[in-house]
Scaffold this active site. Structure first.
Site, PDB file in Angstrom:
ATOM      1  N   HIS A   1       0.815  -1.214   0.000  1.00 27.24           N
ATOM      2  CA  HIS A   1       0.000   0.000   0.000  1.00 27.24           C
ATOM      3  C   HIS A   1       0.849   1.264   0.000  1.00 27.24           C
ATOM      4  O   HIS A   1       0.370   2.326  -0.404  1.00 27.24           O
ATOM      5  CB  HIS A   1      -0.961  -0.013   1.189  1.00 27.24           C
ATOM      6  CG  HIS A   1      -2.132  -0.912   0.981  1.00 27.24           C
ATOM      7  ND1 HIS A   1      -3.390  -0.641   1.491  1.00 27.24           N
ATOM      8  CD2 HIS A   1      -2.259  -2.076   0.297  1.00 27.24           C
ATOM      9  CE1 HIS A   1      -4.223  -1.606   1.138  1.00 27.24           C
ATOM     10  NE2 HIS A   1      -3.551  -2.490   0.414  1.00 27.24           N
TER      11      HIS A   1
ATOM     12  N   HIS B   1      -1.924 -12.769  -2.288  1.00 26.44           N
ATOM     13  CA  HIS B   1      -2.989 -13.454  -1.560  1.00 26.44           C
ATOM     14  C   HIS B   1      -2.628 -14.897  -1.216  1.00 26.44           C
ATOM     15  O   HIS B   1      -3.470 -15.644  -0.717  1.00 26.44           O
ATOM     16  CB  HIS B   1      -4.293 -13.385  -2.346  1.00 26.44           C
ATOM     17  CG  HIS B   1      -4.863 -12.005  -2.394  1.00 26.44           C
ATOM     18  ND1 HIS B   1      -6.051 -11.688  -3.022  1.00 26.44           N
ATOM     19  CD2 HIS B   1      -4.405 -10.829  -1.879  1.00 26.44           C
ATOM     20  CE1 HIS B   1      -6.282 -10.393  -2.906  1.00 26.44           C
ATOM     21  NE2 HIS B   1      -5.293  -9.850  -2.218  1.00 26.44           N
TER      22      HIS B   1
END
Length: 756
Positions: free
Chosen positions: A92, A285
């Site tokens: 992020h 993920h």
């Protein structure tokens, strides 16, 4: 009467109604004066590169490895390992980068400051940064927050069994929020109405189940994406406060096919192709989980709105313990694999192994679970070893299965795990290093040796460089070549002014002005450019052929030297002798080293310094000028003197006379300022759009000058007029030339990180 009511002080300094409140469209020059020594506690002599080189790099990595599994009671680690949280932190930090203007990214540690530290997509990352504070505290000035955040993500991957592509340091911190980045116009978190305008809202699908057979969806137009969604440039996120896409689907509508369209656009605007996009999602993920243990109304205000006692933390959670198994972050409660702290291919295995049906998280968010109870008990609980769960997926995960292009790549990675590992390693490195600029800025023992096209590689200089005597001779050849001052200056400007201080791309080094796509940009006047380059290449060939010791001059150096010669001649025309500083050492890149698509993002939609605008935009021409100046790292005085000088040097695109307020073009005088400030003329608009103007003599009515909005703002805007008055004064000529030469030299060398 209370003590408070007697107090005569109602507001501290800086409070009250501001100029921006009164005049919201006032040109904002504050973005030109960020990150000065006034806000930097490190001091002007601080050399971050030197400090980083003295760092015990392996010791830092070991300290980070120790942090990974040392769970803290105040924020317990999921599955006993902070690695997934740290990957998200680094992702992020870097993932705000966008190709359109090069802004965002991990390069300055902006995740520490508003608005990023309080974005809805960054919930709980305040805890991640606080977990690594002991490491930052230990090594202090030797490693920046910007570098540490990215390095922590790398170490997290390695500690969970993944082999990374490498890591490079070299990201110095800044000490205040970046005010130049346009994150959108919405005034509510997760709003998206402005960036998509009045386009059709997404509609809920009538069926919340996806079947296993992808062919049933391959040729089906998404029921939730009829009509294209056109995302505002340069944004690369679908909603205010998100990094990329809404994981529930566009505007929260759980349609994987429509989600794929958003993913492709947003990841593409971060310079990722389809394969890199699939690799990043499937690789990222493989680890960790999302958090949505309870309703979102349990979550308190973000860090910037939280109380002092929170000490920079935000999103306090009153659900249960507010942490561990009661954590609420995105509102989604998804764990993808049975080994969330170990690298594996299980994410893709699960994605294709089950038929998926729509469900909701405990917080009420759309997510997906295997049909008919399949997979029950496969997934461990993050905090309670007695609990087991079924695997789950986000809408944005299922996009990798039901978008035809993504599905093809995903199935290949499923069958070839080693390809996923390599693609993810490379894409992760690109994600976290995209805004670092050329290899000259890369520091540390883990810098990869492989040349990567997205790094805009430039060959090493392996030959002797020209000396002062050579430079003088070359300038003589250039000035005798028949090329005009304006041609020399405009060509050098075209090369150097592509530089973006945001992602450190562009600039004159590499000599890419002679290559596609830059040689064909309308702003560079291709026909004139070809003539200038042909002449300079002849001078280059003649010089290089005459050398016996291997000495050479690159075309990149010669373009800059030609501009310097033009400036010196223009000053001489004005009666002043100046020497424009020149440092050789630029090299010439090849077309094969130049990604045409990637470089197309550097094409200016406007360049006020050349009075050029590619089209009509909602943003004013003067605002686009300030934006360009900020990318060139200019201050308001530098922008002012530079534009005033370039106007009289007559480098406008198409030889437009707008702003050429002189009867002696190609002469470096302060005429632009003197004539702009002349009260003997009156300015009036000559277009309905108020974008062109003419100055008429107040007595005779004769048209004296014409100008653009960019020209007139230097007499209209109070702050710019004040600066213009300095350069328009009777005693300003010498100072004007001196300051112009200084800022010209600065721009020519913006990409010379090898000189630092």
């Amino acid at each position: 009467m209370s003590t408070e009511s007697k107090c005569p002080f109602n507001h501290a300094a800086g409070g009250g109604t501001t100029n921006r409140d009164w005049w919201p469209k006032q040109l904002n020059l504050k973005i030109l004066h960020q990150h000065s020594s006034l806000s930097d506690p490190m001091g002007e002599d601080f050399d971050y590169a030197k400090e980083f080189k003295s760092l015990d790099f392996e010791a830092v990595k070991q300290d980070l490895r120790d942090v990974m599994t040392r769970s803290q009671d105040w924020w317990p680690a999921d599955f006993g390992h902070y690695g997934p949280l740290f990957i998200r932190m680094a992702w992020h930090s870097a993932g705000t980068y966008r190709t359109g203007d090069g802004r965002g990214g991990a390069g300055a540690g902006q995740q520490r400051f508003a608005p990023l530290n309080s974005w809805p997509d960054n919930v709980s990352l305040d805890k991640a940064r606080r977990l690594i504070w002991p490491v930052k505290q230990k090594y202090g000035r030797k490693i920046s927050w910007a570098d540490l955040i990215v390095l922590t993500g790398n170490v997290a991957l390695e500690s969970m069994g993944f082999k990374t592509f490498g890591f490079s340091g070299g990201r110095p911190d800044v000490w205040e929020p970046e005010e130049d980045v346009y994150w959108g116009s919405e005034t509510t978190w997760l709003g998206g109405e402005e960036r998509y305008g009045a386009q059709k809202k997404m509609q809920q699908p009538g069926d919340g189940t996806l079947v296993a057979e992808p062919e049933n969806h391959a040729n089906e137009e998404s029921r939730t994406a009829s009509g294209e969604r056109n995302l505002e440039n340069p944004l690369a996120a679908v909603q205010m406060g998100l990094i990329y896409v809404n994981p529930e689907g566009p505007e929260g509508v759980p349609d994987p096919v429509a989600s794929a369209r958003d993913i492709r656009e947003t990841f593409g605007r971060m310079a990722m192709n389809d394969e890199e996009t699939v690799a990043l999602i499937a690789g990222g993920h493989a680890f960790g989980k999302t958090h949505g243990a309870g309703p979102a109304d349990n979550v308190g205000p973000e860090p910037e709105a939280a109380g002092l006692e929170q000490q920079g933390f935000g999103w306090s959670n009153k659900f249960g313990t507010g942490k561990g198994g009661d954590t609420i972050t995105s509102g989604l409660e998804v764990t993808w694999t049975s080994t969330p702290t170990q690298w594996s291919n299980e994410y893709l295995e699960n994605l294709f192994a089950f038929d998926w049906e729509l469900t909701k998280s405990p917080a009420g968010a759309h997510q997906w679970t295997p049909k008919n109870g399949a997979g029950a008990g496969k997934i461990p609980d993050a905090h309670d070893p007695s609990k087991r769960h079924a695997p789950s997926m986000l809408t944005s995960d299922l996009a990798l299965r039901f978008d035809p292009a993504y599905e093809q790549i995903s199935r290949r990675f499923l069958a070839n795990p080693e390809q996923l590992a390599d693609a993810f390693a490379r894409a992760w490195f690109k994600l976290t290093h995209r805004d670092m600029g050329p290899l000259a800025r890369y520091l540390g023992p883990e810098t990869p040796t492989e040349e990567l096209l997205w790094q805009d590689p430039i060959p090493d200089v392996t030959h002797p460089l020209v000396d002062d005597q050579d430079v003088a001779a070359l300038k003589g050849k250039i000035l005798d070549s028949g090329l005009s001052v304006s041609q020399l200056v405009s060509t050098a400007w075209a090369a150097a002014s592509t530089f973006r201080g945001s992602d450190k791309r562009g600039g004159a080094n590499g000599g890419r002005l002679r290559l596609a796509p830059q040689k064909d940009w309308a702003v560079n006047q291709p026909a004139q450019l070809a003539n200038v380059l042909s002449t300079l290449e002849s001078i280059q060939s003649e010089f290089n052929a005459a050398q016996s010791n291997g000495k050479k001059v690159s075309i990149a150096d010669l373009i800059v030297l030609a501009g310097s010669a033009g400036v010196e001649q223009a000053a001489k025309n004005a009666g002043q002798q100046v020497t424009v500083p020149f440092t050789a050492g630029r090299a010439d890149a090849s077309q094969e080293q130049t990604d045409v698509e990637s470089f197309s993002f550097l094409e200016p939609i406007a360049d006020g310094f050349r009075n050029y605008q590619k089209g009509r935009y909602k943003v004013s021409a003067e605002s686009l000028l300030v934006d360009k100046a900020q990318l060139l790292t200019l201050t308001a005085p530098e922008m002012t003197v530079l534009l005033g000088g370039l106007r009289v040097l007559n480098i406008n695109v198409g030889q437009s006379k707008h702003g050429v307020f002189t009867d002696k073009p190609e002469t470096l005088t302060n005429d632009f300022f003197k004539n702009l400030l002349d009260m003997a003329v009156e300015w009036k608009a000559t277009s309905g759009a108020n974008d062109t103007f003419e100055a008429r003599d107040r007595k005779t009515g004769e048209v004296k000058w014409t100008g653009s909005r960019v020209d007139l703002v230097f007499g209209s805007h109070a702050q710019l007029r004040a600066i213009s008055e300095v350069y328009g004064s009777a005693d300003a000529q010498e100072r004007f030339v001196k300051d112009f030469v200084a800022v010209w030299t600065k721009v020519m060398n913006l990409d010379r990180f090898d000189l630092a």
